[in-house]
Design a protein around this motif. Sequence first.
Motif, PDB file in Angstrom:
ATOM      1  N   THR A   2       0.604  -1.192  -0.205  1.00 17.75           N
ATOM      2  CA  THR A   2       0.092  -0.004  -0.036  1.00 17.75           C
ATOM      3  C   THR A   2       0.835   1.374  -0.019  1.00 17.75           C
ATOM      4  OG1 THR A   2      -0.234  -0.171   2.663  1.00 17.75           O
ATOM      5  CG2 THR A   2      -2.091  -1.099   1.154  1.00 17.75           C
ATOM      6  N   THR A   5       2.213   3.722  -4.905  1.00 18.37           N
ATOM      7  CA  THR A   5       0.932   4.077  -5.896  1.00 18.37           C
ATOM      8  C   THR A   5       1.460   3.518  -7.102  1.00 18.37           C
ATOM      9  OG1 THR A   5       0.128   5.828  -4.391  1.00 18.37           O
ATOM     10  CG2 THR A   5      -0.647   5.752  -6.548  1.00 18.37           C
ATOM     11  N   ARG A  25       2.519  -3.766  -9.792  1.00 18.43           N
ATOM     12  CA  ARG A  25       2.410  -4.371  -8.395  1.00 18.43           C
ATOM     13  C   ARG A  25       2.927  -5.730  -7.908  1.00 18.43           C
ATOM     14  NH1 ARG A  25      -1.492  -1.964  -5.031  1.00 18.43           N
ATOM     15  NH2 ARG A  25      -0.402  -0.449  -6.222  1.00 18.43           N
ATOM     16  N   ASP A  80      -6.252   2.321  -6.371  1.00 18.48           N
ATOM     17  CA  ASP A  80      -5.211   1.588  -5.580  1.00 18.48           C
ATOM     18  C   ASP A  80      -5.660   0.064  -4.929  1.00 18.48           C
ATOM     19  OD1 ASP A  80      -2.223   1.784  -5.439  1.00 18.48           O
ATOM     20  OD2 ASP A  80      -2.513   1.273  -3.161  1.00 18.48           O
TER      21      ASP A  80
END
Length: 359
Positions: A2, A5, A25, A80
């Motif tokens: 987290t 971004t 990611r 996100d």
Amino acid sequence: MTETTIAFPARAFDPVGVRHAVEARLTVFLDAKERLAAAQGFPAEVVDVLRDLVLGGGKRVRPVLCVAGWYAAGGRGDQDPVVQVAASLEMFHAFALVHDDVMDRSATRRGRPSAHEAFASHHSGRPGAAKLGVDAAVLLGDLTLVWSDELLHTAGLHTDRFAAVTSVLDEMRTELMYGQYLDLLGTGCPSPDVDAALRIARFKSAKYTVERPLQLGAVLAGTQAGFCAALSAFGLPLGEAFQLQDDLLGAFADTPQTGKPIAEDLREGKHTALLALALRRAVGGERDLLMGLCQGIRPEPVQVAQIRAVLEATGARAEVEQLIDECHGRALRTLEDAGLPPAAVSVLRTVAATLIGPA
């Protein structure tokens, strides 16, 4: 992840942009796992093998459809968490692939050595390297499932959204495992039972690949049950078309297209609708050739060519192509009848074109 971004398409559904965001990611996540393994003195090959599988190819169908469901349901605000849940879905898919390759004894995946082969190769100088490779792949699959959960649990979802998401995931995972078990039961003993073959396809692929990822994205957007029902009416026939198309690739495509050995589904005797239709119509020597698959006899390359010819001559290939068109058309017709907002229809039409092509 987290704290990082990832760039994400903000206004319009863009499948390519979604793929890039999800891959970014996953890269961040696996980089962190690599550093942690090094700090704790864990063997580096574990993350290396998984990285090759996760980032070495794949169409990211499930995460793309997860984000499509979010867009279609009118998702707004911070994107996100959506990216991270989609990445979790791709990590879960990697778990399924690792174990699937062990069960099918597949030597390659996405044009590279499958996980158990990669581990065996890494320990090639050791006695029993092949068995070690299989055992290590089972553990890697388990670890990948754990990491899929970790991605989900660190996505920053509010309690109510998390509960809704896990409800869909629980259903999806249960359906997939039963679908895989049905596939195991049918492998090596296909029959003319087309309905049984379609049931395998529905639970092994259609629900897991299309219906549930779309619903997952929709519940992330806070949609109501009625919208999820509309996604099901659209996603199931589209998912069936996708699996039937995959069955054709599994029988007729060459390795560069599939990343797996040529005609592996035929060599394994998978109970597909394609083979079931051919068994309904084949006679004499043609039927004997197909029945060899039912006895678990792996065909030689010349026999693969002969089996492909039987699939063509019996009309099985043509009928599967017709079934694909019918399922695709049925999915698109649901969009006309469901009373969905035009923006949702536009996103779902893009999904259909991405998976199957234009109507």
